[in-house]
Design an enzyme around this catalytic site. Structure first.
Site, PDB file in Angstrom:
ATOM      1  N   GLU A 119      53.937  38.924  45.148  1.00 21.33           N
ATOM      2  CA  GLU A 119      52.711  39.298  44.074  1.00 21.33           C
ATOM      3  C   GLU A 119      53.245  38.905  42.783  1.00 21.33           C
ATOM      4  OE1 GLU A 119      51.100  43.214  44.433  1.00 21.33           O
ATOM      5  OE2 GLU A 119      49.476  42.505  43.209  1.00 21.33           O
ATOM      6  N   LYS A 162      50.179  36.548  46.982  1.00 24.61           N
ATOM      7  CA  LYS A 162      49.180  37.556  46.673  1.00 24.61           C
ATOM      8  C   LYS A 162      48.921  37.475  45.083  1.00 24.61           C
ATOM      9  CE  LYS A 162      49.078  42.614  46.810  1.00 24.61           C
ATOM     10  NZ  LYS A 162      47.615  43.052  46.637  1.00 24.61           N
TER      11      LYS A 162
HETATM   12  P1  13P Z   1      44.239  45.944  43.103  1.00 24.79           P
HETATM   13  O1  13P Z   1      43.309  45.276  44.106  1.00 24.79           O
HETATM   14  O2  13P Z   1      43.754  47.299  42.630  1.00 24.79           O
HETATM   15  O3  13P Z   1      44.938  45.147  41.850  1.00 24.79           O
HETATM   16  O4  13P Z   1      45.789  46.243  43.866  1.00 24.79           O
HETATM   17  C1  13P Z   1      46.324  45.428  44.381  1.00 24.79           C
HETATM   18  C2  13P Z   1      47.906  45.510  44.649  1.00 24.79           C
HETATM   19  O5  13P Z   1      48.274  45.505  45.495  1.00 24.79           O
HETATM   20  C3  13P Z   1      48.565  45.778  43.210  1.00 24.79           C
HETATM   21  O6  13P Z   1      49.763  45.618  43.181  1.00 24.79           O
END
Ligand code: 13P
Length: 359
Positions: free
Chosen positions: A177, A219
């Site tokens: 991510e 992500k």
């Molecule tokens: P949000 O969709 O609230 O941004 O959270 C996703 C997430 O995993 C943040 O690390």
């Protein structure tokens, strides 16, 4: 490393029009969100809230995997069933957040580096033993005057790649991510430029560290104008910019891309994901899914308010957002869905606030 098992898990995480539910807020973040609604900031309140989520009937129809936090993965339902068991029984793959948070990056004012590599091999082994099958690490890239810097992008990409390699060694699918933040006045074009740079850098480091692309999930953020930018593009314009950026920077070997929501409203996040799947379905080599936290949970949290009597209504709201996002994956989401609940009964609440397409 069992490559086939990793590939199978990664594929399952984005199969059947489903997506991931991020319920891995750290204790400080969870407490901050509870405080806003006057909910007590206690271990028991956090446990009760997470029980509400994992016991939502039918959640597994739209959710393939749930990301837990260290406190949550060790918790149980009131009847003594471990959450991880309840999730697995619901047909949902358990995952875990393994970074230890974003800290100030030395020498780089206003920028962060995500920590958590020290001792990670042992922590991954423990989580895997507990039943987790995938693991998330979030890097944050702030946008502003003169930032992000090369140093920040490279340091975070390197940490993401080292974490991903450790995950695969342990048989856990990394959910990688890199989040370009929405805060700021920057334009969509600037977000595009930075997101492409960040993704290219992340994939260079993943390659250097020998990470198998077929066994990971990306992500990322959607390509969006900053929250304070005066020009806010339409749903279709955001969809076009996002997919074009991803097509340039994400190798076709990656099985799935599951967006974070980053502070968008639930309705906008669904509408934008839907538009991407409608407009680019035949051109995308990867599944385009969701891994939303706030964009799935927010209405449920607000309805729950810490009260047992609100659990059912909160679960309905959670189920509803999950269902909307499953439809968005298939390109069948529409604003009319927002005025219905899953059983067809009218839902209280305001009409959907979605910027309509300019085309
Ligand atoms: P949000 O969709 O609230 O941004 O959270 C996703 C997430 O995993 C943040 O690390």
């Amino acid at each position: 490393m069992n490559s086939q098992a990793l590939i199978d898990t990664a594929k399952t995480m984005v199969a059947d029009g489903k997506g991931l539910l991020a319920m891995d807020e750290s204790t400080p973040t969870c407490d901050k969100r509870f405080a806003k609604w006057g909910i007590p900031q206690t271990v028991e309140a956090r446990r009760a809230y997470r029980e509400l989520i994992v016991t939502t009937p039918g959640l597994g129809e739209s959710i393939s995997g749930a990301i837990l936090y260290d406190e949550t993965i060790r918790q149980k339902k009131k009847d003594g069933t471990p959450f991880i068991e309840a999730i697995t029984e619901a047909g949902i793959i358990p995952g875990i957040k393994v970074d230890t948070g974003a800290k100030d990056l030395a020498g780089h004012t206003g920028e962060k580096i995500t920590e958590g590599l020290d001792g990670l091999r042992d922590r991954l082994a423990e989580y895997s033993q507990m039943g987790a099958r995938f693991a998330k690490w979030r890097a944050v890239i702030a946008v502003g005057n003169g930032i992000p810097s090369r140093g920040c992008i490279e340091a975070n990409a390197n940490a993401l790649a080292r974490y991903a390699a450790l995950c695969q060694e342990e048989g856990l699918v990394p959910a990688v991510e890199p989040e370009v933040l929405m805060e700021g006045e920057h334009s969509l074009a600037r977000c595009y430029e930075i997101t492409e740079d960040v993704l290219r850098t992340v994939f260079n480091h993943l390659y250097s560290q020998g990470v198998m692309l077929e066994g990971l999930i990306l992500k990322p953020n959607m390509v969006l104008p900053g929250l304070a930018c005066s020009k806010q593009e339409t749903v279709d314009e955001v969809a076009d910019a996002t997919v074009k950026c991803l097509l340039r920077a994400v190798p076709a070997a990656v099985p799935g891309i599951a967006f974070l929501s980053g502070g968008q409203s639930g309705e906008l996040a669904s509408a934008r994901l839907n538009a991407m799947n409608v407009r680019f379905k035949s051109q995308m080599p990867w599944a385009l899914a969701f891994s939303f936290g706030r964009a799935i949970q927010q209405p449920a949290l607000e309805i729950w308010h810490g009260k047992e009597s609100n659990i059912l209504a909160a679960q309905q709201a959670l189920y509803h957002r999950a269902t909307c996002n499953r439809a968005a994956r298939r390109g069948t989401y529409n604003a009319a869905m927002e005025t219905e609940v899953s059983d067809g009964a009218p839902r209280a609440g305001s009409p959907v606030k979605v910027l309509v397409s300019a085309q």
